[in-house]
Design an enzyme around this catalytic site. Sequence first.
Site, PDB file in Angstrom:
ATOM      1  N   GLU A  78     -39.395 -63.933  44.838  1.00 45.21           N
ATOM      2  CA  GLU A  78     -39.524 -63.508  44.001  1.00 45.21           C
ATOM      3  C   GLU A  78     -40.576 -61.957  43.939  1.00 45.21           C
ATOM      4  O   GLU A  78     -40.677 -61.741  42.887  1.00 45.21           O
ATOM      5  CB  GLU A  78     -38.981 -63.547  42.630  1.00 45.21           C
ATOM      6  CG  GLU A  78     -37.442 -64.174  42.659  1.00 45.21           C
ATOM      7  CD  GLU A  78     -36.511 -64.752  41.297  1.00 45.21           C
ATOM      8  OE1 GLU A  78     -37.792 -63.956  40.061  1.00 45.21           O
ATOM      9  OE2 GLU A  78     -36.362 -65.794  41.360  1.00 45.21           O
ATOM     10  N   GLU A  87     -36.805 -72.819  37.536  1.00 39.99           N
ATOM     11  CA  GLU A  87     -38.099 -72.272  35.906  1.00 39.99           C
ATOM     12  C   GLU A  87     -37.930 -73.630  35.245  1.00 39.99           C
ATOM     13  O   GLU A  87     -37.929 -73.890  33.845  1.00 39.99           O
ATOM     14  CB  GLU A  87     -38.195 -70.967  34.818  1.00 39.99           C
ATOM     15  CG  GLU A  87     -38.382 -70.663  36.064  1.00 39.99           C
ATOM     16  CD  GLU A  87     -37.729 -69.111  35.694  1.00 39.99           C
ATOM     17  OE1 GLU A  87     -37.273 -68.912  34.840  1.00 39.99           O
ATOM     18  OE2 GLU A  87     -37.741 -67.821  36.448  1.00 39.99           O
ATOM     19  N   HIS A 100     -44.065 -63.230  41.090  1.00 36.74           N
ATOM     20  CA  HIS A 100     -44.273 -61.923  40.127  1.00 36.74           C
ATOM     21  C   HIS A 100     -45.551 -61.778  40.162  1.00 36.74           C
ATOM     22  O   HIS A 100     -46.209 -62.051  38.710  1.00 36.74           O
ATOM     23  CB  HIS A 100     -43.464 -62.126  39.022  1.00 36.74           C
ATOM     24  CG  HIS A 100     -41.846 -62.211  39.017  1.00 36.74           C
ATOM     25  ND1 HIS A 100     -41.058 -61.157  39.918  1.00 36.74           N
ATOM     26  CD2 HIS A 100     -40.843 -63.276  39.017  1.00 36.74           C
ATOM     27  CE1 HIS A 100     -39.703 -61.431  40.165  1.00 36.74           C
ATOM     28  NE2 HIS A 100     -39.554 -63.143  40.085  1.00 36.74           N
ATOM     29  N   ASP A 105     -42.833 -59.187  44.079  1.00 40.40           N
ATOM     30  CA  ASP A 105     -42.992 -58.663  42.992  1.00 40.40           C
ATOM     31  C   ASP A 105     -44.969 -58.577  42.832  1.00 40.40           C
ATOM     32  O   ASP A 105     -45.240 -59.522  42.409  1.00 40.40           O
ATOM     33  CB  ASP A 105     -42.203 -57.384  41.951  1.00 40.40           C
ATOM     34  CG  ASP A 105     -41.794 -57.980  41.052  1.00 40.40           C
ATOM     35  OD1 ASP A 105     -43.140 -58.943  40.623  1.00 40.40           O
ATOM     36  OD2 ASP A 105     -40.433 -58.166  40.675  1.00 40.40           O
ATOM     37  N   ASN A 107     -36.949 -73.313  42.680  1.00 41.92           N
ATOM     38  CA  ASN A 107     -37.813 -72.261  42.016  1.00 41.92           C
ATOM     39  C   ASN A 107     -38.438 -72.317  40.801  1.00 41.92           C
ATOM     40  O   ASN A 107     -38.488 -72.806  39.642  1.00 41.92           O
ATOM     41  CB  ASN A 107     -36.685 -71.234  42.484  1.00 41.92           C
ATOM     42  CG  ASN A 107     -37.298 -70.121  42.744  1.00 41.92           C
ATOM     43  OD1 ASN A 107     -38.073 -69.432  43.320  1.00 41.92           O
ATOM     44  ND2 ASN A 107     -36.491 -68.563  41.506  1.00 41.92           N
TER      45      ASN A 107
HETATM   46  O1  9MR Z   1     -33.831 -59.407  37.978  1.00 41.53           O
HETATM   47  C1  9MR Z   1     -33.334 -59.764  36.820  1.00 41.53           C
HETATM   48  C2  9MR Z   1     -33.492 -59.070  35.556  1.00 41.53           C
HETATM   49  O2  9MR Z   1     -32.465 -57.526  35.585  1.00 41.53           O
HETATM   50  C3  9MR Z   1     -32.672 -59.842  34.249  1.00 41.53           C
HETATM   51  O3  9MR Z   1     -32.843 -59.024  33.022  1.00 41.53           O
HETATM   52  C4  9MR Z   1     -33.393 -60.896  34.169  1.00 41.53           C
HETATM   53  C5  9MR Z   1     -33.459 -62.294  32.784  1.00 41.53           C
HETATM   54  O4  9MR Z   1     -33.837 -62.668  32.894  1.00 41.53           O
HETATM   55  O5  9MR Z   1     -33.606 -61.674  34.940  1.00 41.53           O
HETATM   56  C6  9MR Z   1     -34.414 -61.078  36.283  1.00 41.53           C
HETATM   57  O6  9MR Z   1     -34.258 -61.624  37.251  1.00 41.53           O
HETATM   58  C7  9MR Z   1     -35.205 -62.729  37.154  1.00 41.53           C
HETATM   59  C8  9MR Z   1     -35.047 -64.242  37.934  1.00 41.53           C
HETATM   60  O7  9MR Z   1     -33.496 -64.849  37.758  1.00 41.53           O
HETATM   61  C9  9MR Z   1     -36.070 -65.253  37.784  1.00 41.53           C
HETATM   62  N1  9MR Z   1     -37.314 -64.805  37.908  1.00 41.53           N
HETATM   63  C10 9MR Z   1     -37.366 -64.201  36.909  1.00 41.53           C
HETATM   64  C11 9MR Z   1     -36.965 -62.856  37.069  1.00 41.53           C
HETATM   65  C12 9MR Z   1     -37.615 -61.917  36.402  1.00 41.53           C
HETATM   66  O8  9MR Z   1     -37.055 -61.587  35.020  1.00 41.53           O
END
Ligand code: 9MR
Length: 478
Positions: free
Chosen positions: A282, A177, A254, A284, A218
């Site tokens: 990722e 990011e 996402h 969804d 990513n």
């Molecule tokens: O799935 C992850 C969640 O359990 C955490 O609380 C969150 C914190 O930011 O991060 C989530 O995963 C993220 C991923 O590492 C990067 N892209 C966005 C994802 C969703 O927030």
Amino acid sequence: MRGTSMKPQSLRRAASVILAAASLLIGGATSGHAAAGPGQAGPDRQAAAEPVLRDLAAAKGIYYGTAVTASKLSGTYGAVVGEQFDSITPGNEMKWGSVEPTRGTYNWSGADAVVDYAEAHGQKVRGHTLVWHSQLPDWVSNGSWTAGTLRTVMTDHIAAEAGRYKGRIDHWDVVNEPFNEDGTRRQSVFQTAIGDSYIAESLRAARAADPAAKLYVNDYNVEGVNAKSTALYNLVKSLKEQGVPIDGVGLQAHLILGQVPSTLQANIQRFADLGVDVAITELDIRMTTPPTSAQLTQQKAEYKAVTGACLAVARCEGVTVWGFTDSDSWIPDVFTGYGAATPYDENFRPKPAYYGIAEALGWTDGGTNPPTGACAVTYAVQSQWNTGFTAQVTVRNTSTTAVNGWKLAWSWPAGQRVTQAWNATLTQSGAAVTAADAGYNAAIAPGASATFGFNGSWSGGNTAPTAFTLNGTACTSP
Ligand code: 9MR
């Protein structure tokens, strides 16, 4: 890049399947996965033959992965992960805040558990993630740094983590990011202290620590062609021109129901043409909850389309869903009123989306598994008082094949709770209810019905559910 030869991962998987078969022969199987084996039903799951996503994907030359929570990798959750997926990504366990909460003090337990699980199940691992502005320990995010001191901390961290798992990680999300929506650099602590070069420096450090891992950058909202994905494109181009080790780009994906970018495949293609691999990392697809059967059907088409876009470009290596079950998804915690974003419901029943993925991967069901119209449900509140009520539910098999054993699932919109049931066994977790057959009514012939009843409690409102699934397939309801 996709290849046709048998890779070490495939060999490992073949070995684990042979071992599982051998342990069955000598009666030594103890785990749900070893006992069930790929392609067979695990505990508490549909007995009918289900497509196996990892096998279908492998036959097409890609992998199908899921994010996992290390502490959940047993029981039904662990069985589905092992059976269905050939790549796993730790959802949180490899993030800086998890592994190095205080400087020089490491906690590898969660990350080790994921890597060990993957090796035991012949799966690839996506390492996630080495350099990210979020889920950083305070000592990093609130430190006062010069370019030199933060560079040392950053490259030490990469050397420690990527070095620990050297040779065991297939893909590293080295930098996560790095961009704002308009394509400018995100003002993370790394960007502000070190400047633009922190990305190249991270990639070089990762290559030095684990030369075999494929190194990715990513990001999210880079699935379609837009300002942000163009900034990522320009970054990759310039890194390649400078000889910086960069192997691929991760498109997080996402997505929101109804908003899959129409330029997804073209965008994957333009990165491929630049000479890097691509992965959907990722995936969804969220929707308002509770979902209607029309939404679940649309979600099926969209999972199919995203998977198809990856398959259409030779350099797209695979797809990872961000949690395979709605009970392990970040969406409801972050987007109020949204959920149902993954291919399995909260009770590990495959949703239409799961069959959409399978269909994209070449599976056909011979017409026995339509996403809608296989069942029809009537749900009637027969009496209601103070804070209690009695309801009757009838589920009719509208397909042409017999149902042998059933689970009917729904979500209650207004906080209702089951207190007592008859002619079915009801379990409830949050708003999610599952009614399992009572044994004597397990078989429902085509055109026939089963009826059960229950008492429940309510407060504030007693709105009926609008969506039901029978053994994971959406039903119609009036
Ligand atoms: O799935 C992850 C969640 O359990 C955490 O609380 C969150 C914190 O930011 O991060 C989530 O995963 C993220 C991923 O590492 C990067 N892209 C966005 C994802 C969703 O927030």
